[in-house]
Write a protein that holds these residues in place. Structure first.
Motif, mmCIF file in Angstrom:
data_model
loop_
_atom_site.group_PDB
_atom_site.id
_atom_site.type_symbol
_atom_site.label_atom_id
_atom_site.label_comp_id
_atom_site.label_asym_id
_atom_site.label_seq_id
_atom_site.Cartn_x
_atom_site.Cartn_y
_atom_site.Cartn_z
ATOM 1 N N ALA A 1 0.841 -1.202 0.000
ATOM 2 C CA ALA A 1 0.000 0.000 0.000
ATOM 3 C C ALA A 1 0.873 1.248 0.000
ATOM 4 O O ALA A 1 2.068 1.202 0.299
ATOM 5 C CB ALA A 1 -0.919 0.001 1.223
ATOM 6 N N ASP A 2 0.272 2.365 -0.316
ATOM 7 C CA ASP A 2 0.976 3.639 -0.298
ATOM 8 C C ASP A 2 0.907 4.305 1.065
ATOM 9 O O ASP A 2 1.780 5.086 1.424
ATOM 10 C CB ASP A 2 0.399 4.581 -1.349
ATOM 11 N N VAL A 3 -0.142 4.013 1.811
ATOM 12 C CA VAL A 3 -0.326 4.563 3.154
ATOM 13 C C VAL A 3 -1.216 3.600 3.934
ATOM 14 O O VAL A 3 -2.075 2.937 3.355
ATOM 15 C CB VAL A 3 -0.934 5.985 3.119
ATOM 16 N N ALA A 4 -0.984 3.506 5.237
ATOM 17 C CA ALA A 4 -1.821 2.682 6.102
ATOM 18 C C ALA A 4 -2.647 3.593 6.996
ATOM 19 O O ALA A 4 -2.160 4.602 7.490
ATOM 20 C CB ALA A 4 -0.959 1.761 6.963
ATOM 21 N N ILE A 5 -3.892 3.226 7.182
ATOM 22 C CA ILE A 5 -4.793 3.962 8.065
ATOM 23 C C ILE A 5 -5.062 3.059 9.258
ATOM 24 O O ILE A 5 -5.561 1.943 9.099
ATOM 25 C CB ILE A 5 -6.104 4.310 7.340
ATOM 26 N N ASP A 6 -4.716 3.537 10.441
ATOM 27 C CA ASP A 6 -4.808 2.732 11.662
ATOM 28 C C ASP A 6 -5.801 3.354 12.631
ATOM 29 O O ASP A 6 -5.658 4.512 12.998
ATOM 30 C CB ASP A 6 -3.425 2.661 12.316
ATOM 31 N N PHE A 7 -6.801 2.581 13.028
ATOM 32 C CA PHE A 7 -7.679 3.013 14.108
ATOM 33 C C PHE A 7 -8.022 1.803 14.958
ATOM 34 O O PHE A 7 -9.164 1.518 15.267
ATOM 35 C CB PHE A 7 -8.935 3.736 13.586
ATOM 36 N N SER A 8 -6.960 1.106 15.330
ATOM 37 C CA SER A 8 -7.082 -0.094 16.137
ATOM 38 C C SER A 8 -7.165 0.265 17.618
ATOM 39 O O SER A 8 -7.099 1.427 17.997
ATOM 40 C CB SER A 8 -5.883 -1.000 15.881
ATOM 41 N N LEU A 9 -7.285 -0.765 18.427
ATOM 42 C CA LEU A 9 -7.205 -0.581 19.874
ATOM 43 C C LEU A 9 -5.749 -0.378 20.261
ATOM 44 O O LEU A 9 -4.842 -0.872 19.590
ATOM 45 C CB LEU A 9 -7.782 -1.791 20.594
ATOM 46 N N TRP B 1 -0.914 11.521 13.233
ATOM 47 C CA TRP B 1 -1.581 10.906 14.369
ATOM 48 C C TRP B 1 -2.604 11.896 14.908
ATOM 49 O O TRP B 1 -2.251 13.005 15.308
ATOM 50 C CB TRP B 1 -0.573 10.517 15.456
ATOM 51 N N ALA B 2 -3.853 11.506 14.861
ATOM 52 C CA ALA B 2 -4.946 12.336 15.371
ATOM 53 C C ALA B 2 -5.753 11.471 16.323
ATOM 54 O O ALA B 2 -6.576 10.678 15.887
ATOM 55 C CB ALA B 2 -5.818 12.831 14.222
ATOM 56 N N PRO B 3 -5.496 11.578 17.640
ATOM 57 C CA PRO B 3 -6.172 10.679 18.568
ATOM 58 C C PRO B 3 -7.693 10.798 18.541
ATOM 59 O O PRO B 3 -8.376 9.903 18.960
ATOM 60 C CB PRO B 3 -5.613 11.040 19.932
ATOM 61 N N ASN B 4 -8.222 11.877 18.016
ATOM 62 C CA ASN B 4 -9.648 11.948 17.741
ATOM 63 C C ASN B 4 -9.772 11.767 16.238
ATOM 64 O O ASN B 4 -9.661 12.707 15.472
ATOM 65 C CB ASN B 4 -10.225 13.298 18.176
ATOM 66 N N PHE B 5 -9.968 10.530 15.822
ATOM 67 C CA PHE B 5 -9.886 10.196 14.410
ATOM 68 C C PHE B 5 -10.922 10.921 13.564
ATOM 69 O O PHE B 5 -10.729 11.123 12.380
ATOM 70 C CB PHE B 5 -10.012 8.682 14.205
ATOM 71 N N SER B 6 -12.004 11.345 14.144
ATOM 72 C CA SER B 6 -13.004 12.038 13.340
ATOM 73 C C SER B 6 -12.401 13.289 12.702
ATOM 74 O O SER B 6 -12.779 13.674 11.611
ATOM 75 C CB SER B 6 -14.226 12.398 14.173
ATOM 76 N N GLN B 7 -11.435 13.912 13.354
ATOM 77 C CA GLN B 7 -10.743 15.046 12.746
ATOM 78 C C GLN B 7 -9.857 14.578 11.608
ATOM 79 O O GLN B 7 -9.720 15.246 10.599
ATOM 80 C CB GLN B 7 -9.893 15.773 13.786
ATOM 81 N N LEU C 1 6.239 2.191 5.592
ATOM 82 C CA LEU C 1 4.888 2.511 5.151
ATOM 83 C C LEU C 1 4.342 3.706 5.926
ATOM 84 O O LEU C 1 4.211 3.649 7.145
ATOM 85 C CB LEU C 1 3.981 1.292 5.385
ATOM 86 N N PRO C 2 4.049 4.827 5.264
ATOM 87 C CA PRO C 2 3.452 5.976 5.954
ATOM 88 C C PRO C 2 2.131 5.580 6.616
ATOM 89 O O PRO C 2 1.409 4.715 6.117
ATOM 90 C CB PRO C 2 3.222 6.987 4.830
ATOM 91 N N VAL C 3 1.805 6.242 7.722
ATOM 92 C CA VAL C 3 0.633 5.870 8.512
ATOM 93 C C VAL C 3 -0.178 7.105 8.900
ATOM 94 O O VAL C 3 0.383 8.124 9.277
ATOM 95 C CB VAL C 3 1.065 5.118 9.802
ATOM 96 N N VAL C 4 -1.492 6.957 8.812
ATOM 97 C CA VAL C 4 -2.447 7.886 9.422
ATOM 98 C C VAL C 4 -3.094 7.088 10.541
ATOM 99 O O VAL C 4 -3.666 6.024 10.294
ATOM 100 C CB VAL C 4 -3.521 8.368 8.424
ATOM 101 N N SER C 5 -2.973 7.545 11.772
ATOM 102 C CA SER C 5 -3.504 6.797 12.913
ATOM 103 C C SER C 5 -4.460 7.643 13.730
ATOM 104 O O SER C 5 -4.196 8.807 14.004
ATOM 105 C CB SER C 5 -2.357 6.318 13.822
ATOM 106 N N GLY C 6 -5.552 7.023 14.118
ATOM 107 C CA GLY C 6 -6.526 7.673 14.983
ATOM 108 C C GLY C 6 -6.707 6.937 16.283
ATOM 109 O O GLY C 6 -7.686 7.137 16.994
ATOM 110 N N THR C 7 -5.757 6.066 16.614
ATOM 111 C CA THR C 7 -5.856 5.279 17.837
ATOM 112 C C THR C 7 -5.643 6.161 19.058
ATOM 113 O O THR C 7 -4.683 6.919 19.137
ATOM 114 C CB THR C 7 -4.846 4.122 17.811
ATOM 115 N N THR C 8 -6.541 6.069 20.014
ATOM 116 C CA THR C 8 -6.432 6.830 21.257
ATOM 117 C C THR C 8 -5.943 5.928 22.377
ATOM 118 O O THR C 8 -6.055 4.707 22.297
ATOM 119 C CB THR C 8 -7.797 7.423 21.655
ATOM 120 N N GLY C 9 -5.393 6.529 23.416
ATOM 121 C CA GLY C 9 -4.997 5.792 24.611
ATOM 122 C C GLY C 9 -3.799 4.888 24.432
ATOM 123 O O GLY C 9 -3.731 3.823 25.037
ATOM 124 N N LEU C 10 -2.831 5.303 23.614
ATOM 125 C CA LEU C 10 -1.651 4.466 23.398
ATOM 126 C C LEU C 10 -0.903 4.240 24.710
ATOM 127 O O LEU C 10 -0.726 5.163 25.503
ATOM 128 C CB LEU C 10 -0.698 5.127 22.400
#
Length: 143
Positions: free
Chosen positions: A52-60, A104-110, A76-85
Motif C-alpha cells: 500500500a501507499d499509506v496505512a490507516i490505523d484506528f485499532s485498539l 496521528w490524530a487521537p480523535n480520528f473524526s478530525q 509505510l506511511p501511517v495515518v492513525s486515529g488510535t487513542t490511549g496508546l
C-alpha cells in the motif's frame, strides 16, 4: 469506524488494498460498509500491506505497537486515529515517525477530513501517498 473510512475512500476514488481486523474475518468490506462488494476481505494479519501507499490505523491501543513496528519495517506511511496508546505504542509511533510520514490524530473524526485529499493535505506531491492505495488496520476495534 471501518465502515466510515471505507465509504470515504470509495467516495473519493481512492483504492483500499488490505484490511486487518480481529473479527468478521473473510467478510467483504464493501458489503459491510454498504457500498457493494469490493472483493476485499477482512484478514487477520499484516501480510501484504507493505504494497500500500499509506496505512490507516484506528485499532485498539493494545494492537498498535506491533502494527507501528510492522509499518516501520515496511517503510509505510501511517495515518492513525488510535487513542490511549500505552508506553510501548507511543514509543513505536515515535520510532515510526522518525522514519516515515505519520499523521496521528487521537480523535480520528478530525483525521477523516484528510482522507479524500491525502496528497494535498498530508504529504508532499511525489510522495508514495500520491498514488492513493490504502491499507487499514482495525485490529480489535470491530466492524
Amino acid at each position: 469506524m471501518g465502515r466510515e473510512v471505507t465509504r470515504a475512500l470509495m467516495g473519493s476514488g481512492d483504492e483500499i488494498s488490505h484490511v486487518v481486523s480481529r473479527g468478521r474475518l473473510g467478510e467483504d468490506i464493501g458489503v459491510l460498509s454498504g457500498v457493494g462488494e469490493l472483493g476485499i476481505s477482512l484478514q487477520s494479519n499484516f501480510d501484504g500491506i507493505e504494497d500500500a501507499d499509506v496505512a490507516i490505523d484506528f485499532s485498539l491501543p493494545a494492537a498498535s505497537a506491533s502494527f507501528f513496528e510492522y509499518a516501520r519495517k515496511a517503510r509505510l506511511p501511517v495515518v492513525s486515529g488510535t487513542t490511549g496508546l500505552c508506553e510501548a505504542g507511543e514509543g513505536a509511533l515515535e520510532a515510526l515517525a522518525a522514519e516515515v510520514p505519520v499523521v496521528w490524530a487521537p480523535n480520528f473524526s478530525q483525521g477523516v477530513a484528510l482522507l479524500p485529499r491525502p496528497r494535498q493535505s498530508a504529504w508532499p506531491e511525489g510522495s508514495r501517498a500520491s498514488s492513493r492505495s490504502h491499507s487499514m488496520n482495525t485490529s480489535g476495534s470491530g466492524w
